[in-house]
Design a protein around this motif. Structure first.
Motif, PDB file in Angstrom:
ATOM      1  N   THR A  20      32.857  60.477  12.678  1.00 41.82           N
ATOM      2  CA  THR A  20      32.517  59.349  13.548  1.00 41.82           C
ATOM      3  C   THR A  20      33.455  58.174  13.316  1.00 41.82           C
ATOM      4  O   THR A  20      33.804  57.444  14.260  1.00 41.82           O
ATOM      5  CB  THR A  20      31.059  58.917  13.316  1.00 41.82           C
ATOM      6  N   ALA A  21      33.885  57.988  12.074  1.00 37.28           N
ATOM      7  CA  ALA A  21      34.789  56.875  11.762  1.00 37.28           C
ATOM      8  C   ALA A  21      36.186  57.097  12.328  1.00 37.28           C
ATOM      9  O   ALA A  21      36.835  56.149  12.799  1.00 37.28           O
ATOM     10  CB  ALA A  21      34.862  56.678  10.251  1.00 37.28           C
ATOM     11  N   PHE A  22      36.672  58.337  12.306  1.00 33.32           N
ATOM     12  CA  PHE A  22      38.050  58.605  12.714  1.00 33.32           C
ATOM     13  C   PHE A  22      38.175  59.070  14.159  1.00 33.32           C
ATOM     14  O   PHE A  22      39.292  59.111  14.691  1.00 33.32           O
ATOM     15  CB  PHE A  22      38.669  59.661  11.784  1.00 33.32           C
ATOM     16  N   ALA A  23      37.080  59.427  14.804  1.00 38.63           N
ATOM     17  CA  ALA A  23      37.153  59.918  16.188  1.00 38.63           C
ATOM     18  C   ALA A  23      37.785  58.907  17.145  1.00 38.63           C
ATOM     19  O   ALA A  23      38.609  59.297  17.990  1.00 38.63           O
ATOM     20  CB  ALA A  23      35.763  60.325  16.673  1.00 38.63           C
ATOM     21  N   PRO A  24      37.442  57.593  17.072  1.00 34.08           N
ATOM     22  CA  PRO A  24      38.082  56.646  17.998  1.00 34.08           C
ATOM     23  C   PRO A  24      39.600  56.603  17.860  1.00 34.08           C
ATOM     24  O   PRO A  24      40.303  56.389  18.854  1.00 34.08           O
ATOM     25  CB  PRO A  24      37.444  55.299  17.609  1.00 34.08           C
ATOM     26  N   ARG A  25      40.117  56.801  16.657  1.00 38.18           N
ATOM     27  CA  ARG A  25      41.568  56.787  16.479  1.00 38.18           C
ATOM     28  C   ARG A  25      42.228  57.983  17.147  1.00 38.18           C
ATOM     29  O   ARG A  25      43.374  57.908  17.595  1.00 38.18           O
ATOM     30  CB  ARG A  25      41.911  56.788  14.983  1.00 38.18           C
ATOM     31  N   LEU A  26      41.504  59.098  17.210  1.00 42.94           N
ATOM     32  CA  LEU A  26      42.039  60.300  17.842  1.00 42.94           C
ATOM     33  C   LEU A  26      41.827  60.301  19.352  1.00 42.94           C
ATOM     34  O   LEU A  26      42.405  61.130  20.057  1.00 42.94           O
ATOM     35  CB  LEU A  26      41.385  61.546  17.238  1.00 42.94           C
ATOM     36  N   GLY A  27      40.956  59.396  19.835  1.00 42.46           N
ATOM     37  CA  GLY A  27      40.662  59.363  21.261  1.00 42.46           C
ATOM     38  C   GLY A  27      39.791  60.509  21.729  1.00 42.46           C
ATOM     39  O   GLY A  27      39.811  60.853  22.912  1.00 42.46           O
ATOM     40  N   ILE A  28      39.041  61.118  20.817  1.00 42.11           N
ATOM     41  CA  ILE A  28      38.169  62.254  21.142  1.00 42.11           C
ATOM     42  C   ILE A  28      36.743  61.888  20.738  1.00 42.11           C
ATOM     43  O   ILE A  28      36.524  61.279  19.686  1.00 42.11           O
ATOM     44  CB  ILE A  28      38.618  63.534  20.409  1.00 42.11           C
ATOM     45  N   ALA A  29      35.774  62.272  21.550  1.00 42.59           N
ATOM     46  CA  ALA A  29      34.376  61.988  21.227  1.00 42.59           C
ATOM     47  C   ALA A  29      33.973  62.711  19.949  1.00 42.59           C
ATOM     48  O   ALA A  29      34.318  63.884  19.745  1.00 42.59           O
ATOM     49  CB  ALA A  29      33.469  62.411  22.378  1.00 42.59           C
ATOM     50  N   ALA A  30      33.252  62.008  19.086  1.00 45.21           N
ATOM     51  CA  ALA A  30      32.848  62.573  17.792  1.00 45.21           C
ATOM     52  C   ALA A  30      32.058  63.873  17.930  1.00 45.21           C
ATOM     53  O   ALA A  30      32.282  64.798  17.132  1.00 45.21           O
ATOM     54  CB  ALA A  30      32.041  61.534  17.010  1.00 45.21           C
ATOM     55  N   PRO A  31      31.121  64.025  18.891  1.00 41.60           N
ATOM     56  CA  PRO A  31      30.393  65.296  19.000  1.00 41.60           C
ATOM     57  C   PRO A  31      31.309  66.500  19.199  1.00 41.60           C
ATOM     58  O   PRO A  31      31.031  67.584  18.678  1.00 41.60           O
ATOM     59  CB  PRO A  31      29.481  65.072  20.214  1.00 41.60           C
ATOM     60  N   SER A  57      20.164  74.182  32.321  1.00 37.73           N
ATOM     61  CA  SER A  57      20.033  73.155  33.364  1.00 37.73           C
ATOM     62  C   SER A  57      20.002  71.722  32.832  1.00 37.73           C
ATOM     63  O   SER A  57      20.521  70.826  33.499  1.00 37.73           O
ATOM     64  CB  SER A  57      18.783  73.419  34.214  1.00 37.73           C
ATOM     65  N   PRO A  58      19.415  71.411  31.660  1.00 37.67           N
ATOM     66  CA  PRO A  58      19.365  70.007  31.245  1.00 37.67           C
ATOM     67  C   PRO A  58      20.707  69.506  30.720  1.00 37.67           C
ATOM     68  O   PRO A  58      21.427  70.229  30.029  1.00 37.67           O
ATOM     69  CB  PRO A  58      18.300  69.999  30.141  1.00 37.67           C
ATOM     70  N   THR A  59      21.044  68.273  31.069  1.00 38.93           N
ATOM     71  CA  THR A  59      22.277  67.650  30.596  1.00 38.93           C
ATOM     72  C   THR A  59      22.040  66.985  29.245  1.00 38.93           C
ATOM     73  O   THR A  59      20.908  66.765  28.827  1.00 38.93           O
ATOM     74  CB  THR A  59      22.773  66.600  31.597  1.00 38.93           C
ATOM     75  N   ASP A  60      23.134  66.650  28.576  1.00 37.04           N
ATOM     76  CA  ASP A  60      23.060  66.055  27.250  1.00 37.04           C
ATOM     77  C   ASP A  60      23.481  64.587  27.318  1.00 37.04           C
ATOM     78  O   ASP A  60      24.329  64.208  28.124  1.00 37.04           O
ATOM     79  CB  ASP A  60      23.960  66.808  26.269  1.00 37.04           C
ATOM     80  N   ALA A  61      22.903  63.779  26.453  1.00 44.40           N
ATOM     81  CA  ALA A  61      23.180  62.340  26.456  1.00 44.40           C
ATOM     82  C   ALA A  61      24.556  61.999  25.919  1.00 44.40           C
ATOM     83  O   ALA A  61      24.957  60.836  25.953  1.00 44.40           O
ATOM     84  CB  ALA A  61      22.113  61.600  25.633  1.00 44.40           C
ATOM     85  N   VAL A  62      25.322  63.004  25.407  1.00 44.34           N
ATOM     86  CA  VAL A  62      26.642  62.701  24.861  1.00 44.34           C
ATOM     87  C   VAL A  62      27.546  62.113  25.933  1.00 44.34           C
ATOM     88  O   VAL A  62      28.440  61.314  25.642  1.00 44.34           O
ATOM     89  CB  VAL A  62      27.270  63.973  24.255  1.00 44.34           C
ATOM     90  N   ALA A  63      27.315  62.483  27.202  1.00 46.13           N
ATOM     91  CA  ALA A  63      28.143  61.937  28.284  1.00 46.13           C
ATOM     92  C   ALA A  63      27.997  60.429  28.373  1.00 46.13           C
ATOM     93  O   ALA A  63      28.947  59.716  28.725  1.00 46.13           O
ATOM     94  CB  ALA A  63      27.757  62.583  29.615  1.00 46.13           C
ATOM     95  N   THR A  64      26.818  59.922  28.064  1.00 43.31           N
ATOM     96  CA  THR A  64      26.578  58.491  28.168  1.00 43.31           C
ATOM     97  C   THR A  64      27.489  57.713  27.237  1.00 43.31           C
ATOM     98  O   THR A  64      28.066  56.696  27.614  1.00 43.31           O
ATOM     99  CB  THR A  64      25.106  58.184  27.857  1.00 43.31           C
ATOM    100  N   SER A  65      27.609  58.179  26.002  1.00 45.04           N
ATOM    101  CA  SER A  65      28.458  57.476  25.045  1.00 45.04           C
ATOM    102  C   SER A  65      29.919  57.497  25.479  1.00 45.04           C
ATOM    103  O   SER A  65      30.655  56.534  25.257  1.00 45.04           O
ATOM    104  CB  SER A  65      28.316  58.115  23.659  1.00 45.04           C
ATOM    105  N   ILE A  66      30.353  58.577  26.132  1.00 49.03           N
ATOM    106  CA  ILE A  66      31.740  58.666  26.583  1.00 49.03           C
ATOM    107  C   ILE A  66      31.995  57.699  27.733  1.00 49.03           C
ATOM    108  O   ILE A  66      32.979  56.943  27.717  1.00 49.03           O
ATOM    109  CB  ILE A  66      32.072  60.110  26.995  1.00 49.03           C
ATOM    110  N   VAL A  67      31.118  57.699  28.744  1.00 46.78           N
ATOM    111  CA  VAL A  67      31.350  56.830  29.897  1.00 46.78           C
ATOM    112  C   VAL A  67      31.168  55.364  29.534  1.00 46.78           C
ATOM    113  O   VAL A  67      31.820  54.490  30.114  1.00 46.78           O
ATOM    114  CB  VAL A  67      30.424  57.211  31.077  1.00 46.78           C
ATOM    115  N   LYS A  68      30.304  55.056  28.574  1.00 49.43           N
ATOM    116  CA  LYS A  68      30.171  53.674  28.118  1.00 49.43           C
ATOM    117  C   LYS A  68      31.485  53.175  27.542  1.00 49.43           C
ATOM    118  O   LYS A  68      31.913  52.054  27.794  1.00 49.43           O
ATOM    119  CB  LYS A  68      29.052  53.566  27.060  1.00 49.43           C
TER     120      LYS A  68
END
Length: 626
Positions: free
Chosen positions: A18-29, A122-133
């Motif tokens: 989680t700490a290094f994901a922003p530097r890589l530009g990739i979502a932590a999940p 069929s159900p979507t995951d909330a991980v998309a929310t963190s990406i679009v935010k």
């Protein structure tokens, strides 16, 4: 000790990634899933299999509760038509269509098995929310995606339960419909009651640590009784979270809310990261089991590809007509906006507020011309309105005028929101591509029974692996490219000027509330004594400056009485401003982000003043002169 080592290593992995994901530009999940897959194939790592109850009853309730508490209920209400369609109708349609497709193209999958698999993916995951935010997409899109992910889990699980029962030939369409309605209605009732009772009880706890500890229990208090009654525990948790998020500023102290928010963010980080890591760790065991049954996992890959494409096609086909309908609604909303402006003029003139509804004279929804019968009915309603007004005294008329004014203000704010952030083709593309599958899909797959009576062709491991491939594939394909899609469509925004201007306008409105509170004729202290005029003037000036600049540099004087008066009156004014802020929130004239930012400013001011007062009591040393 054997369990402690993987728990510590897992927590460290979540923190580091989680700490290094922003530097890589990739979502932590996404990175955590890759790490889990890599670790699962190490020779000294045993196969991992998740217990479904661990996810459904232990992890999802706190995660959904945390998301629901922070959900802006005002925006959730405004887009509930689309959110409800995505989280209920689309889930059912997706399950049925995917089930039919798989039944037709895959010989080993019968219709109930296909529908079960369709319900799982069929159900979507909330991980998309963190990406679009992070990409700066419109808050309306974020709210829709977050609301969908909060509610569609329960819909999928109800359909899945019915499909599993159909595998043994013991279900009917009426039973499915009744099961769904019962699960939702009872869950909403349980969630609302738990939310209200929790607010009342927690408002009596004055220790922030104990209050936060109590909040950790709330989601399970909502989940367990709903499940015991045969309803959806997840829906109950979501409703409880919405009630708590809406009522917390009125019932809980700033210290309690800020401590709870910080602690819940930590819990959410660890739980969400852990489930994605475990998702990757399961792959080796699934591949091994399928290989033993079918000699190859390629069959699962091909079926998953068909299901994945089918899910995207169904989602697109569902959203296109829905967005066209919303565009038609925008034209109707503009007509309502004009009618509300006329109603406002009549209200300002003291005339009856009812004029046939929020539409142009002689017109109905969509500009439709009213029939003579409808016109007569509206005329009779207007006449009854005038008679009621004629029998009211001045106080009743004033109260009625206030209610009508509140209705007009709220409806105008709703219309401005819906027309100011339209959902067009570009937004539709984002809504389609952001519909990723994730942890809920894998957890739902794990609930499949080991065997089904009377169904020898049932292959549980194959279905679970297909669900895993669809979930992981959507996370990597859609999640990895979502940023590019948003930027390519020109929907990413980094301009904070409009948001800053909105906050300044809201701050100016609250400054007027502070001035009005300081100018009250009945402004006295708790003991009935009057405030020092100099203190009142200082509080009035500080109330405007502190909120506007978010700073505090007052040096307490040597006169303890004046300083105590200052502290008491400042807190009183801040609370009056908070009450006005919550009133504005209920009307909806400002965005959720602006309201949240200013509420944080007010909370920080009150906490700082109370802490300074506590320190002064503990250390009664002489203070510098003003």
């Amino acid at each position: 000790m054997d369990l402690a080592i993987p728990l510590v290593l897992g927590a460290l992995a979540v923190i580091v990634v989680t700490a290094f994901a922003p530097r890589l530009g990739i979502a932590a999940p996404l990175i955590l899933v890759v790490v889990g897959v890599a670790v699962s194939f190490l020779p000294f790592v045993s196969a991992v299999e998740l217990e479904p109850e661990l996810i459904l009853g232990g992890v999802l309730p706190p995660l959904l509760y945390s998301s629901a508490v922070s959900m802006p209920t005002m925006d959730f209400r405004r887009d509930f038509k689309l959110i409800g369609g995505l989280s209920v109708i689309l889930v059912i349609v997706t399950a049925v269509i995917i089930g039919w497709v798989l039944y037709l193209v895959v010989p080993d999958i019968n219709l109930p098995m296909g529908i079960a698999l369709g319900a799982i993916i069929s159900p979507t995951d909330a991980v998309a929310t963190s990406i679009v935010k992070r990409l700066g997409v419109s808050p309306r899109i974020v709210t829709i995606l977050e609301g969908e992910s909060l509610l569609n889990d329960a819909s999928a699980l109800v359909v899945l339960r019915s499909a599993v029962a159909a595998m043994a030939g013991a279900v009917s369409l009426g039973h499915v419909a009744w099961d769904f309605v019962y699960a939702v209605v009872v869950a909403v009732a349980v969630g609302f009651v738990v939310g209200r009772v929790s607010l009342l009880l927690r408002s009596r706890i004055k220790d922030p640590v104990l209050n936060t500890a109590a909040s950790f229990v709330v989601p399970f208090v909502a989940y367990l009784p709903a499940e015991h009654l045969g309803a959806s525990g997840l829906v109950a948790v979501v409703v409880t979270g919405l009630v708590m998020g809406q009522g917390a500023p009125r019932y809980l102290r700033p210290q309690d809310r800020r401590a709870e928010e910080s602690n819940w963010r930590t819990v959410e980080l660890l739980l969400e990261g852990a489930v994605f890591l475990l998702m990757g760790l399961e792959l080796f065991g699934l591949v091994t089991e399928v290989h033993e049954e079918h000699q190859s996992a390629m069959k699962a890959v091909m079926i998953a590809a068909v299901a994945f494409v089918g899910v995207l096609v169904v989602r697109t086909a569902f959203l296109v007509p829905f967005l066209f309908a919303l565009r038609r609604d925008r034209r109707e909303l503009k007509q309502q906006r004009a009618a509300l402006a006329r109603a406002q003029e009549r209200l300002d003139q003291g005339l009856p507020s009812f004029s046939g509804g929020p539409f142009p004279p002689g017109r109905g929804p969509g500009g439709r011309t009213l029939s003579d019968r409808e016109k007569r009915r509206l005329k009779r309603r207007a006449e009854r309105e005038r008679k009621r007004r004629g029998g009211m005294d001045a106080d009743q008329l004033a109260a009625r005028k206030t209610r009508v004014q509140q209705f007009i203000d709220r409806r105008v704010a709703d219309i401005d929101y819906l027309t100011g952030e339209p959902l067009g083709a570009k937004q539709g593309v984002v809504l389609v591509w952001a519909g990723m599958r994730g942890v809920v899909t894998l957890a739902a797959a794990q609930t499949l029974p080991e065997t089904v009576t009377g169904n020898d062709d049932y292959h549980r491991a194959l279905l679970v692996l297909i669900a895993f491939i669809v979930a992981a594939g959507s996370l990597f394909l859609q999640g990895g490219s979502l940023g590019w899609v948003v930027r390519h469509l020109g929907l990413a925004s980094e301009d904070a000027g409009a948001a800053r201007a909105e906050r300044q306008q809201l701050v100016a409105e609250l400054a007027g509330t502070a001035a009005a509170e300081c100018a009250r004729d009945d402004l006295t202290r708790a003991d009935g004594s009057a405030y020092d005029p100099g203190v009142v003037d200082l509080v009035r000036r500080e109330s405007v400056r502190i909120v506007d600049e978010n700073g505090f540099d007052l040096v307490p004087g040597t006169e303890n009485t004046r300083y105590d008066q200052y502290r008491e009156l400042r807190i009183r004014v801040i609370r009056a401003q908070r009450d006005e802020l919550l009133r504005i929130r209920d009307v909806g004239t400002y965005s959720a982000d602006a309201l949240g930012d200013v509420l944080e400013y007010l909370d920080a001011d009150e906490i700082g003043i109370e802490l300074r007062g506590a320190h002064d009591e503990d250390d009664p040393a002489p203070r510098a002169a003003e």
